[in-house]
Design an enzyme around this catalytic site. Sequence first.
Site, PDB file in Angstrom:
ATOM      1  N   GLU A 186      30.334  44.219  37.216  1.00 46.03           N
ATOM      2  CA  GLU A 186      31.493  43.858  38.025  1.00 46.03           C
ATOM      3  C   GLU A 186      32.410  42.894  37.275  1.00 46.03           C
ATOM      4  OE1 GLU A 186      32.543  41.527  42.228  1.00 46.03           O
ATOM      5  OE2 GLU A 186      30.455  41.772  41.577  1.00 46.03           O
ATOM      6  N   HIS A 242      37.458  42.023  42.733  1.00 45.89           N
ATOM      7  CA  HIS A 242      36.008  42.214  42.755  1.00 45.89           C
ATOM      8  C   HIS A 242      35.654  43.684  42.952  1.00 45.89           C
ATOM      9  CE1 HIS A 242      34.464  37.987  43.179  1.00 45.89           C
ATOM     10  NE2 HIS A 242      35.729  37.788  43.501  1.00 45.89           N
ATOM     11  N   HIS A 251      33.698  36.575  38.974  1.00 44.04           N
ATOM     12  CA  HIS A 251      32.500  36.338  38.160  1.00 44.04           C
ATOM     13  C   HIS A 251      32.848  36.126  36.683  1.00 44.04           C
ATOM     14  CE1 HIS A 251      30.529  37.415  41.891  1.00 44.04           C
ATOM     15  NE2 HIS A 251      31.185  38.573  41.878  1.00 44.04           N
ATOM     16  N   GLU A 307      37.886  43.892  47.316  1.00 43.08           N
ATOM     17  CA  GLU A 307      36.711  44.616  46.825  1.00 43.08           C
ATOM     18  C   GLU A 307      37.202  46.043  46.577  1.00 43.08           C
ATOM     19  OE1 GLU A 307      33.907  43.269  46.139  1.00 43.08           O
ATOM     20  OE2 GLU A 307      33.385  41.673  47.546  1.00 43.08           O
TER      21      GLU A 307
END
Length: 333
Positions: free
Chosen positions: A158, A213, A121, A295
């Site tokens: 995040e 992430h 992101h 993640e």
Amino acid sequence: MFSDESRMSGRTGAVVISVAALVPTCFAGWLVYQSMHGPGGDDGAQRVLPLPSTSALADPSEQTDGKAGSPTSRTSGTSGQPSSTDPQRKAFGTSPTKGTPAAPAAALPLSGKTVVIDPGHNTNNVNHTADINRLVDIGTTRKECDTTGTSTNSGYAEASFSLDVSRRVRTLLAERGAKVRLTQDGDRSFGPCIDERARIGNEAHADAAVSVHGDGSAAGNRGFHVITPASLHAGAADTRPIVAPSGLLGAALKSHFATDTGSAPANYLADGTGLMARSDLGGLNLSTVPKVLIECGNMRDAQDAAKFTDPKWRQRAAEGIADGITAFLQGKR
């Protein structure tokens, strides 16, 4: 990194005289040797000590303090940066102590390797919704360019987490000799789009690529997991050549992340294995180099969120990722 006294006897005077006679002779011999060989030894060159062994990677349990799931502390102060006694850094031949000469680049364990780290992101995505909502081709379908990502309940984004950890990973890998590139370093107004993220790794001919992430699942769901590319051949996507090496990269990353952070594999998916393959992620679908996505935990769970917001834990997360990549590139697990 590493006399007993002679007994006095009637022959003491003779011994003293003999030794006294030998001293000038030995000194003269030493002067001749120095004039022929110089101060550096037989060839006059400075001796280079071998790098410490990297065998510690072969067994991740060696990186702990002996307690299951309890990582050895490698931080100092409150900055979250590794201490100068970091065993992993010693194992990889880096020189974290200020003023200590670093090993020659060619001797470093990841010399000649290229790694692309993809911070998930972008903190500015929220201000560019039209741009990130644009659809791009991911081989199997078309998908949004990017998303804003999730956050902890307290508002820690995040995108901020992924960029912070990615920068830490870059530092660790660079110290081991790797050439490291980030897909974005907080220097873009948004994105990049998921297809460009894959393209950056491809064009760099990366030996390994990792996307960083944090998940946004329900409270009570906690733990990390690593996503590898599923085997597919559709449109612009053909992951068949990278499925096997990406699987090895994912397994190494899972093992070292668990060891270095003390975190457990996710309890809410992949049957608790911490590994799963997916065919709906553009960054993996379009990659032509070994690539995985990690993640690091569930940002919406209070226990995991406490880790994400702790700089010391973020440093350990970076170490887990860097150690997993290093193990993969050295053919270890």
